[in-house]
Enzyme design. Structure first.
Site, PDB file in Angstrom:
ATOM      1  N   SER A  13       0.833  -1.197   0.000  1.00  0.00           N
ATOM      2  CA  SER A  13       0.000   0.000   0.000  1.00  0.00           C
ATOM      3  C   SER A  13       0.869   1.249   0.000  1.00  0.00           C
ATOM      4  CB  SER A  13      -0.909   0.016   1.236  1.00  0.00           C
ATOM      5  OG  SER A  13      -1.707   1.173   1.252  1.00  0.00           O
ATOM      6  N   LYS A  70      -4.953  -6.680   3.191  1.00  0.00           N
ATOM      7  CA  LYS A  70      -4.821  -5.628   2.178  1.00  0.00           C
ATOM      8  C   LYS A  70      -6.176  -5.317   1.549  1.00  0.00           C
ATOM      9  CE  LYS A  70      -2.732  -2.820  -0.724  1.00  0.00           C
ATOM     10  NZ  LYS A  70      -3.633  -2.575  -1.823  1.00  0.00           N
ATOM     11  N   HIS A 112      -8.011  -3.312   4.036  1.00  0.00           N
ATOM     12  CA  HIS A 112      -7.353  -1.995   4.027  1.00  0.00           C
ATOM     13  C   HIS A 112      -7.878  -1.167   2.863  1.00  0.00           C
ATOM     14  CE1 HIS A 112      -4.231   0.593   2.222  1.00  0.00           C
ATOM     15  NE2 HIS A 112      -3.873   0.883   3.451  1.00  0.00           N
ATOM     16  N   GLU A 133     -10.147   2.190   2.808  1.00  0.00           N
ATOM     17  CA  GLU A 133      -9.735   3.338   1.995  1.00  0.00           C
ATOM     18  C   GLU A 133     -10.883   3.815   1.104  1.00  0.00           C
ATOM     19  OE1 GLU A 133      -6.645   2.967  -1.237  1.00  0.00           O
ATOM     20  OE2 GLU A 133      -5.462   4.057   0.263  1.00  0.00           O
TER      21      GLU A 133
END
Length: 533
Positions: free
Chosen positions: A211, A265, A268, A272
């Site tokens: 990221s 991820k 994540h 986001e």
């Protein structure tokens, strides 16, 4: 040399040379020089390569004297004697791959770079990687041959079949306990499958979330590795040295087994999605409700970034709204309001449904992007459907901005809380031992919140993420919700059964027992099997 050209070497010391002694009574044949080019050139450092006038010139020496001038053999043999191999291999020279390679190089590790289109390797070495210790490989075999054991090879290629194709190309050249790393945005079920497959063959596998975008890859990404636990100690020094640092601590730690790195991820990215939607809703309120200029909006985000909202997304939003096109007008106003998506937000929402977790904010963020894609329909609807007479806020703008910042912060907390709830449930389902404290380090005002949502409703300005976050908060804090009526309806029309409250249980209706009521008097006593999807 006087008429003879010698290459002498010790097979014990220089395993790369095919014979201990090669003697030519005349100029070495072209085939010999071509073998040198293919076998040894990419193993040499730029310093030793600089000794050569060949092969960059493409000329083949015509005499022993020319050959010796072109190639100082003692330097070449000395380097090969001491050559131990590259520390890390990387396949994929798009911008993320190139920047990650340069980052690793900056931290003192030797990287071997390969791309399916070999011309990209040469271009990279001659431009972005010029003057570095990066080694170019012209084939998978060349890549593997130039790496220390256990070999560590990262794939930064498009998620999907390309990852599987490269894995199959690499496998024949590997030794037991070599490590393949998938650094792309692969879907976690694919990572679980690949991890099990490669471990079954005696290799190690890591699915690593990366990221931070291209700038992060170059100067410090957040890394989320998961897979074969034994692989961690081999990659940890490299990963933690190149990762972003917060208060001296690297934004990288081991996540867990099999597909956990890519799952984290994915979540994540889902969070986001939510963060970006929340910021967009705040921007919408600042432009439409308060009628601020984009420079004024930039000032608001700059102030927010000095406090608890300090983050990468808030910072770049400040820069974006202030950016002017060639005509002096804000560029953002000229961008079509249809948002794309690559799938990780959708995957997060689907996973939350599969696991029965109320990750409402991320779901709303995904749906908001889907709604934005209906541009033509929205244009037509705007001419027909009516809302409030005015979308302008007439109260104290300073108070509104303060409330909006607090609402944004509260909603972000909800988004993170939902993300961790989802990961907790996924860990149970997949038997992962997630490092939750490490994950939090990698990622690095209630009354105002209600006021902002209320004003948004009254002004007719959509705030789906801010609103759903508040609804989740209110639902989560309620001891009782109206789901009792919902379950009664399910039992009424489908005999789906229900449970009595603990304080209402007795011998007839024991605790934790599903029962059915004949609501109509003629439905009978037959009922459905109780299960959770």
């Amino acid at each position: 040399l006087s008429g003879r050209f010698y290459i002498t070497s010790s097979p014990k010391k220089i395993t790369r040379f095919p014979a201990p002694k090669i003697i030519f009574d005349e100029t070495p044949p072209r085939e010999y020089w071509e073998s040198i080019r293919s076998q040894y050139w990419n193993s040499l450092s730029p310093q030793t390569r600089a000794i050569f006038t060949w092969p960059p010139s493409g000329e083949i020496p015509k005499s022993d004297k020319d050959a010796f001038k072109c190639l100082k053999l003692d330097s070449m043999l000395n380097e090969l004697n001491n050559y131990s191999g590259g520390d890390f291999g990387l396949i994929g020279l798009a911008v993320m791959g190139q920047n990650l390679i340069l980052n690793i190089n900056d931290h003192g590790y030797t990287v071997v770079a390969y791309n399916r289109t070999v011309s990209k390797v040469e271009h990279f070495l001659a431009n972005e990687a010029k003057g570095t210790n990066i080694i170019g490989a012209h084939s998978i075999e060349d890549l593997v041959r130039n790496l220390k054991r256990p070999r560590k090879i990262m794939l930064l290629v498009k998620a999907g079949s390309a990852v599987d194709d490269f894995i199959e190309q690499i496998i024949p050249h590997l030794d037991q306990n070599d490590i393949i790393i998938d650094g792309g945005n692969s879907h976690f079920p694919d990572t679980i499958r690949r991890c099990n497959y490669l471990e079954g063959k005696g290799f190690m596998f890591i699915g690593c979330g990366v990221s931070g975008g291209e700038d992060g890859a170059r100067y410090g990404p957040s890394l989320m590795p998961g897979g074969t636990p034994a692989a961690w100690e081999h990659v940890r020094p490299i990963f933690q040295s190149i990762a972003a640092k917060v208060n001296g601590e690297p934004c990288c730690d081991w996540v867990g087994e099999t597909g956990s790195g890519h799952y984290v991820k994915m979540v994540h990215n889902g969070i986001e999605y939510g963060d970006m939607q929340l910021i967009c809703e705040a921007y919408h309120l600042l432009t439409e409700a308060l009628d601020l200029t984009h420079d004024e909006i930039g000032d608001v985000f700059e102030e927010w970034n000095k406090k608890e909202l300090d983050s990468f997304l808030i910072e770049i939003t400040k820069n974006i709204v202030r950016y002017k096109d060639v005509d002096g007008n804000p560029l953002v106003l000229k961008i079509k309001d249809t948002a794309g998506q690559k799938g990780t937000g959708k995957w997060t929402a689907i996973s939350s449904l599969d696991l029965g977790m109320p990750v409402t904010l991320i779901g709303e963020a995904v749906f908001a992007r889907a709604l934005s894609a209906l541009k033509n329909e929205r244009v037509n609807a705007s001419k027909i459907l009516k809302g409030p007479n005015s979308s302008k806020y007439t109260g104290d703008k300073k108070v509104f901005i303060e409330q909006l910042g607090q609402a944004l912060y509260a909603a972000k907390l909800i988004s993170y809380a939902q993300g961790f709830m989802l990961m907790r449930e996924a860990a149970k389902d997949n038997k992962w031992n997630l490092n939750n404290a490490g994950i939090a380090l990698m990622w690095r005002a209630q009354g105002s919140w209600r006021q902002i949502v209320s004003n948004s409703v009254l002004l007719g300005i959509p705030t789906p993420a801010l609103s759903t976050a508040l609804s989740f908060y209110d639902g989560y804090r309620h001891e009782k919700l109206p789901a009792n009526l919902l379950q009664a309806m399910r039992d009424y029309f489908g005999a789906h059964t229900f449970q009595y409250l603990d304080e209402c249980t007795d011998e007839t209706h024991p605790k934790d027992t599903f029962v059915h009521t004949n609501w109509t008097g003629h439905g009978g006593a037959v009922y459905s099997t109780s299960y959770q999807a």
